[in-house]
Design an enzyme around this catalytic site. Structure first.
Site, PDB file in Angstrom:
ATOM      1  N   ARG A 229     -54.006  81.983  32.803  1.00  0.00           N
ATOM      2  CA  ARG A 229     -52.864  82.884  32.732  1.00  0.00           C
ATOM      3  C   ARG A 229     -52.187  82.896  34.107  1.00  0.00           C
ATOM      4  O   ARG A 229     -52.851  83.011  35.140  1.00  0.00           O
ATOM      5  CB  ARG A 229     -53.304  84.304  32.366  1.00  0.00           C
ATOM      6  CG  ARG A 229     -53.616  84.486  30.892  1.00  0.00           C
ATOM      7  CD  ARG A 229     -52.368  84.362  30.014  1.00  0.00           C
ATOM      8  NE  ARG A 229     -52.634  84.583  28.606  1.00  0.00           N
ATOM      9  CZ  ARG A 229     -52.916  83.616  27.715  1.00  0.00           C
ATOM     10  NH1 ARG A 229     -52.988  82.358  28.094  1.00  0.00           N
ATOM     11  NH2 ARG A 229     -53.115  83.924  26.447  1.00  0.00           N
ATOM     12  N   HIS A 277     -46.930  75.701  29.253  1.00  0.00           N
ATOM     13  CA  HIS A 277     -48.002  76.426  28.546  1.00  0.00           C
ATOM     14  C   HIS A 277     -48.440  75.681  27.273  1.00  0.00           C
ATOM     15  O   HIS A 277     -48.358  76.216  26.161  1.00  0.00           O
ATOM     16  CB  HIS A 277     -47.549  77.847  28.185  1.00  0.00           C
ATOM     17  CG  HIS A 277     -48.706  78.778  27.952  1.00  0.00           C
ATOM     18  ND1 HIS A 277     -48.714  80.090  28.339  1.00  0.00           N
ATOM     19  CD2 HIS A 277     -49.907  78.577  27.355  1.00  0.00           C
ATOM     20  CE1 HIS A 277     -49.867  80.660  27.989  1.00  0.00           C
ATOM     21  NE2 HIS A 277     -50.604  79.749  27.383  1.00  0.00           N
TER      22      HIS A 277
HETATM   23  C1  GLV Z   1     -53.032  80.355  24.881  1.00  0.00           C
HETATM   24  O1  GLV Z   1     -52.633  80.551  25.972  1.00  0.00           O
HETATM   25  C2  GLV Z   1     -54.040  81.157  24.247  1.00  0.00           C
HETATM   26  O2  GLV Z   1     -54.346  82.248  24.748  1.00  0.00           O
HETATM   27  O3  GLV Z   1     -54.572  80.713  23.220  1.00  0.00           O
END
Ligand code: GLV
Length: 314
Positions: A229, A277
C-alpha cells in the site's frame, strides 16, 4: 441464500457465473445479486470492492462481508462505522501470490543484473560491461510476511537470493529459516537490505512507517520495491533519497493517491519504474471459489480463514 456483489471494475455476470460454478452443494440455494444495479436488495453475504458507505449502511441482514482483494484498509473504516458486528473476511492469496512473486522477482533480478544501468548505457549506444554485485551480499529484505510476503519469499528462495524478513511479530514463518526481525528491529533490518520489498498492509502502525529517517537506514545504493500500500512509504522522502543517490532506484506499484497524478515527479524520475497497482490483481475464478468455500465453512458453523482482526487492521 442471497449473495450481493458490489464491484464496479468487473462485469457482474463474471462474478455471478463463477460463484454459481463454485457453489457446490449450495448451488440450488444461492442467488447472486448485482448490488450496483439493485442497491436496495438485502443480502446474507456481500462480496465487495470499494462499495459506497451508504450501501453498506443500508444492509440489515448481512452475516459476513468478503473483501474482493487482499488489503482491507479502505473497507475496514466503513465496516467499523456501519456494520461493526459483521465479520469482514479478506481473500487469502487466491492466485495473487503468484502474480506478486512474478512482479517482485522481475524487479529484484532487474536490480541485481543492473538492467536499469544497461538501459541508460544503451540510450547512448555505449558498450560497457558492468560489475555484477556479489550474490551473497545482495540481500533482499521482505517487509511484511503475510500471504504475499511468503509467496515472494518462496520465489526468491528458488532464485537463490539471500533473504531476511521483518514483520509485526517477528515470528519465524513455517518452512523458512532466513532471519526475521520484529517491528522493533525495523531499523536494524533496513540497514541489512540491499533490496527492500515493501508488502505491508496499511494500518495505523504502518502508515508513513518508511519516512526519511527509516529509508536513510538502507545502505547506500539500495533498491526499493513497493507493492503493498502506497501510504506506508513517504514518496517525497524516497524522492529526496533517490536524488541524493542514496537509494539507487525504485519499482513502485502503489501510491498514496491513485491514480498517481500526472504532475507527480515520480512519473518522470529516471530511476523510478511505475506500474498502476497491478502487481497482484483479483482473479475472478479463484476468488469466487475461495469465497464459496468460506461461505460453506460458515454454513457448517466453522470459522473460515482470513477473518480480519479490526484491532490489527488486517
Ligand atoms: C490489491 O491491492 C488487493 O488488496 O487485493
Amino acid at each position: 441464500m442471497r449473495l450481493a456483489v458490489w464491484d464496479v471494475d468487473e462485469p457482474f455476470r463474471r462474478w455471478r457465473d463463477a460463484l454459481i460454478q463454485h457453489a457446490g452443494e449450495l448451488r440450488l440455494a444461492v442467488q447472486v445479486i448485482d448490488a450496483c444495479a439493485d442497491p436496495d436488495a438485502q443480502a446474507d453475504f456481500a462480496l465487495v470492492w470499494h462499495p459506497p458507505a451508504q450501501w453498506l449502511a443500508g444492509q440489515q441482514q448481512l452475516r459476513a462481508v468478503f473483501n474482493l482483494g487482499a488489503g482491507v484498509d479502505a473497507l475496514l473504516p466503513l465496516m467499523r462505522a456501519h456494520l461493526p458486528e459483521v465479520p469482514l473476511i479478506r481473500l487469502q492469496d487466491a492466485g495473487m501470490g503468484r502474480q506478486m512473486a512474478d512482479y517482485v522477482a522481475e524487479a529484484v533480478l532487474r536490480a541485481y543484473r543492473r538492467m536499469d544501468d544497461y538501459a541508460a548505457l544503451q540510450a547512448h549506444a555505449t558498450w560497457e560491461p558492468l560489475v555484477l554485485p556479489a550474490r551473497g551480499g545482495f540481500r533482499v529484505g521482505l517487509l511484511g510476511l503475510g500471504q504475499m510476503g511468503l509467496a515472494v519469499a518462496r520465489r526468491l528462495q528458488a532464485l537463490e537470493f539471500a533473504l531476511l524478513g521483518c514483520s509485526r511479530s517477528g515470528r519465524q514463518p513455517d518452512g523458512f529459516d532466513f532471519p526475521v526481525y520484529a517491528a522493533d528491529g525495523l531499523q536494524e533490518f533496513l540497514a541489512a537490505c540491499r533490496v527492500l520489498v515493501v508488502l505491508l498492509p496499511l494500518t495505523q502502525s504502518t502508515r508513513g512507517l518508511l519516512d526519511y529517517a527509516s529509508l536513510s537506514r538502507l545502505p547506500r545504493g539500495a533498491y526499493v520495491v513497493s507493492a503493498g500500500r502506497g501510504a506506508v512509504l513517504c514518496a517525497e522522502d524516497l524522492l529526496d533519497l533517490l536524488d541524493q543517490g542514496h537509494v539507487a532506484g525504485a519499482t513502485l506499484d502503489v501510491f498514496d493517491t491513485e491514480p498517481l497524478p500526472a504532475d507527480d515527479p515520480l512519473w518522470r524520475h529516471p530511476r523510478v519504474r511505475i506500474t498502476p497497482h497491478v502487481a497482484a490483481q483479483t482473479l475472478v475464478g479463484p476468488a469466487a471459489a475461495q469465497v464459496m468455500r468460506k461461505i460453506a465453512a460458515l454454513e457448517r458453523g466453522e470459522s473460515p480463514g482470513g477473518v480480519v482482526d479490526p484491532d490489527l487492521g488486517y
